[in-house]
Motif scaffolding. Structure first.
Motif, short mmCIF file in Angstrom:
data_model
loop_
_atom_site.label_atom_id
_atom_site.label_comp_id
_atom_site.label_asym_id
_atom_site.label_seq_id
_atom_site.Cartn_x
_atom_site.Cartn_y
_atom_site.Cartn_z
N SER A 154 0.84 -1.20 0.00
CA SER A 154 0.00 0.00 0.00
C SER A 154 0.88 1.25 0.00
O SER A 154 2.09 1.18 0.20
CB SER A 154 -0.86 0.01 1.27
OG SER A 154 -0.03 0.27 2.40
N THR A 155 0.23 2.38 -0.16
CA THR A 155 0.92 3.64 0.12
C THR A 155 1.11 3.70 1.63
O THR A 155 0.38 3.06 2.39
CB THR A 155 0.06 4.84 -0.35
OG1 THR A 155 -1.23 4.70 0.23
CG2 THR A 155 -0.05 4.88 -1.85
N GLY A 156 2.08 4.46 2.07
CA GLY A 156 2.37 4.53 3.50
C GLY A 156 1.62 5.67 4.19
O GLY A 156 1.29 6.67 3.57
N LEU A 157 1.35 5.46 5.47
CA LEU A 157 0.79 6.51 6.31
C LEU A 157 1.75 6.75 7.46
O LEU A 157 2.30 5.79 8.01
CB LEU A 157 -0.57 6.10 6.88
CG LEU A 157 -1.75 6.05 5.91
CD1 LEU A 157 -2.99 5.52 6.63
CD2 LEU A 157 -2.03 7.42 5.32
N PRO A 158 1.96 8.01 7.85
CA PRO A 158 2.83 8.26 9.01
C PRO A 158 2.21 7.66 10.26
O PRO A 158 0.99 7.74 10.45
CB PRO A 158 2.89 9.78 9.10
CG PRO A 158 2.17 10.33 7.93
CD PRO A 158 1.43 9.22 7.27
N TYR A 159 3.04 7.05 11.10
CA TYR A 159 2.55 6.46 12.35
C TYR A 159 3.64 6.52 13.40
O TYR A 159 4.83 6.47 13.07
CB TYR A 159 2.10 5.00 12.15
CG TYR A 159 1.37 4.50 13.37
CD1 TYR A 159 0.11 4.95 13.66
CD2 TYR A 159 2.00 3.65 14.27
CE1 TYR A 159 -0.54 4.55 14.82
CE2 TYR A 159 1.37 3.24 15.43
CZ TYR A 159 0.09 3.70 15.69
OH TYR A 159 -0.54 3.31 16.84
N SER A 160 3.24 6.61 14.65
CA SER A 160 4.21 6.70 15.74
C SER A 160 3.82 5.76 16.87
O SER A 160 2.67 5.69 17.26
CB SER A 160 4.23 8.15 16.25
OG SER A 160 5.16 8.28 17.28
N VAL A 161 4.83 5.04 17.37
CA VAL A 161 4.65 4.23 18.58
C VAL A 161 5.25 5.04 19.73
O VAL A 161 6.37 5.51 19.64
CB VAL A 161 5.38 2.87 18.45
CG1 VAL A 161 5.30 2.09 19.76
CG2 VAL A 161 4.78 2.05 17.31
N GLN A 162 4.46 5.19 20.79
CA GLN A 162 4.91 5.99 21.93
C GLN A 162 5.59 5.10 22.96
O GLN A 162 5.34 3.91 23.03
CB GLN A 162 3.74 6.72 22.57
CG GLN A 162 3.12 7.74 21.62
CD GLN A 162 1.96 8.47 22.25
OE1 GLN A 162 1.20 7.90 23.01
NE2 GLN A 162 1.80 9.73 21.91
N GLN A 163 6.43 5.71 23.80
CA GLN A 163 7.10 4.99 24.88
C GLN A 163 6.11 4.55 25.90
O GLN A 163 5.20 5.24 26.21
CB GLN A 163 8.05 5.93 25.57
CG GLN A 163 9.30 5.73 25.47
CD GLN A 163 10.53 5.24 25.18
OE1 GLN A 163 11.28 6.00 24.83
NE2 GLN A 163 10.85 4.02 25.28
#
Length: 90
Positions: A81-90
């Motif tokens: 797929s196209t990418g989406l920005p994502y973040s895993v938090q501490q």
């Protein structure tokens, strides 16, 4: 095709991916932490999948998922797929 991903989650939290033509857990995989073009990164293990339909994937963020901002991709039958920005938090 990815449409939307839920907000940042901590390890052990839940991430929901919405889209179209997402296939299923037997033909697809979710990649995190890849570069913007989808190279490298971290593959969610099959055990992380809570549910997977053609329009929504619900995953548990594993304890060893990389922390920080990155990109999220879904690969179905070898197509990315196209990418989406994502973040895993501490």
């Amino acid at each position: 095709m990815l449409i939307k991903v839920s907000g940042a989650a901590v390890r052990g939290g839940t991430v929901t991916i919405q889209g179209r033509y997402l296939g299923g857990p037997s033909t697809g995989q979710v990649r995190l932490g890849a570069s913007e073009d989808g190279q490298g990164g971290y593959l969610f293990p099959a055990s992380a999948v809570q549910s997977w339909t053609d329009s929504e994937i619900v995953l548990t963020v594993p304890a060893d998922a990389p922390v920080g901002a990155s990109w999220l991709f879904v690969e179905v039958a070898g197509k990315q797929s196209t990418g989406l920005p994502y973040s895993v938090q501490q």
